[in-house]
Write an enzyme that holds these catalytic residues in place. Sequence first.
Site, PDB file in Angstrom:
ATOM      1  N   SER A 116       8.418   6.950  -6.658  1.00  0.00           N
ATOM      2  CA  SER A 116       9.035   6.040  -5.697  1.00  0.00           C
ATOM      3  C   SER A 116      10.126   6.778  -4.941  1.00  0.00           C
ATOM      4  CB  SER A 116       9.637   4.831  -6.412  1.00  0.00           C
ATOM      5  OG  SER A 116      10.284   3.962  -5.498  1.00  0.00           O
ATOM      6  N   HIS A 120      17.442   7.377   3.391  1.00  0.00           N
ATOM      7  CA  HIS A 120      18.367   6.871   4.404  1.00  0.00           C
ATOM      8  C   HIS A 120      18.927   8.082   5.150  1.00  0.00           C
ATOM      9  CE1 HIS A 120      18.242   2.768   2.935  1.00  0.00           C
ATOM     10  NE2 HIS A 120      18.418   3.222   1.701  1.00  0.00           N
ATOM     11  N   HIS A 130      10.418   4.134   2.941  1.00  0.00           N
ATOM     12  CA  HIS A 130      10.155   3.856   1.523  1.00  0.00           C
ATOM     13  C   HIS A 130       8.688   4.151   1.243  1.00  0.00           C
ATOM     14  CE1 HIS A 130       8.133   0.791  -1.087  1.00  0.00           C
ATOM     15  NE2 HIS A 130       8.942   1.336  -1.978  1.00  0.00           N
ATOM     16  N   ASN A 132       5.967   4.265  -2.393  1.00  0.00           N
ATOM     17  CA  ASN A 132       5.741   4.364  -3.832  1.00  0.00           C
ATOM     18  C   ASN A 132       4.267   4.189  -4.131  1.00  0.00           C
ATOM     19  OD1 ASN A 132       5.139   1.660  -5.465  1.00  0.00           O
ATOM     20  ND2 ASN A 132       6.411   1.125  -3.694  1.00  0.00           N
ATOM     21  N   THR A 133       3.822   4.857  -5.167  1.00  0.00           N
ATOM     22  CA  THR A 133       2.484   4.624  -5.715  1.00  0.00           C
ATOM     23  C   THR A 133       2.617   4.594  -7.229  1.00  0.00           C
ATOM     24  OG1 THR A 133       2.004   7.008  -5.577  1.00  0.00           O
ATOM     25  CG2 THR A 133       1.154   5.594  -3.808  1.00  0.00           C
ATOM     26  N   ARG A 134       1.788   3.797  -7.872  1.00  0.00           N
ATOM     27  CA  ARG A 134       1.947   3.583  -9.309  1.00  0.00           C
ATOM     28  C   ARG A 134       0.613   3.226  -9.958  1.00  0.00           C
ATOM     29  NH1 ARG A 134       3.901  -0.259  -6.098  1.00  0.00           N
ATOM     30  NH2 ARG A 134       2.943  -2.325  -6.189  1.00  0.00           N
ATOM     31  N   HIS A 166       1.543   4.091  11.432  1.00  0.00           N
ATOM     32  CA  HIS A 166       0.430   3.196  11.106  1.00  0.00           C
ATOM     33  C   HIS A 166      -0.917   3.902  11.185  1.00  0.00           C
ATOM     34  CE1 HIS A 166       2.215  -0.787  10.486  1.00  0.00           C
ATOM     35  NE2 HIS A 166       3.154  -0.413  11.329  1.00  0.00           N
ATOM     36  N   HIS A 196      15.243 -15.628   4.292  1.00  0.00           N
ATOM     37  CA  HIS A 196      16.549 -16.255   4.547  1.00  0.00           C
ATOM     38  C   HIS A 196      17.108 -15.861   5.912  1.00  0.00           C
ATOM     39  CE1 HIS A 196      17.676 -12.321   2.926  1.00  0.00           C
ATOM     40  NE2 HIS A 196      18.879 -12.473   3.459  1.00  0.00           N
TER      41      HIS A 196
END
Length: 296
Positions: A116, A120, A130, A132-134, A166, A196
């Site tokens: 992961s 910044h 960002h 990540n692979t899992r 993309h 929110h």
Amino acid sequence: MIQALLQSHQNQCEQASQWFEHLRDQICSAFEQIEQNYSGEQNKDLPAGQFERKEWPRFNEDGTPGGGGVMSIMRGRVFEKVGVNISTVHGTFSENFRAQIPGAKDDGLFWASGVSLVAHMHNPHVPAVHMNTRHIITSGKSWFGGGADMTPTPECAYQEDTDDFHHAFKAACDTYDESYYPEYKEWCDRYFYLPHRNEARGIGGIFYDYLNTDNWDNDFSFTKDVGKAFLDIYPKIARRRMNTPWSESDKQHQLIKRSRYVEFNLLYDRGTKFGLNTGGNTEAILMSMPPQANWP
């Protein structure tokens, strides 16, 4: 009981965890090279960044070893803060948490490994990113998940960067199944959203989870290609923008956008919740936080 789970999937566990470590090494090398090649005027007096690594152990509630991980953190003249972390952990989910994980409801046993990263950047013209692979295994199910998304400062965003980001992941998806990209793009847009505030975290990318087509080798190959796509495209985008001058106004816009990043990761991010609920290293889990953010 956990040993039986690990033994039954030993070859798959080894392949996956070794790949995540290899990908970590490749990404860290590429990012350090960016630091070396920087030629912009701002931050030119800062030394080129290098990753510092810190291992951390994990223990189960009964005190037995439960795996661990390695944090790789760099602060430089291009990367204000980037973390590239790997972990391989195993044990038993808590009674409250196991019901949320496929195949873990009965006994809570699990094995999980992944890589992961969150970056910044000093320059508001270079998007935060960002990836990540899992791979996760429980007594009743195993699957792959991951993806990547990019968060530019809106006032410093470039359509070319969005399109290239993309396109890279669409190409990776289309090699396996042309339904993957539209599905995973929409999943990413839906997931990386702040209800929110009624706004997206960034420009999206792809997000997938629970991938198990009953062809482990193919699913693993796809997950590797997601990592390779990131390794190819993001350094190109960073290099394209890293020498662009920025203003104090640009920086302030970036810091406000970062506040949205913080809100998402603390309120909604599943990876944060998974790590905190499995006894992970808090410092590693929260490495995604930016070094500075503003709430004006």
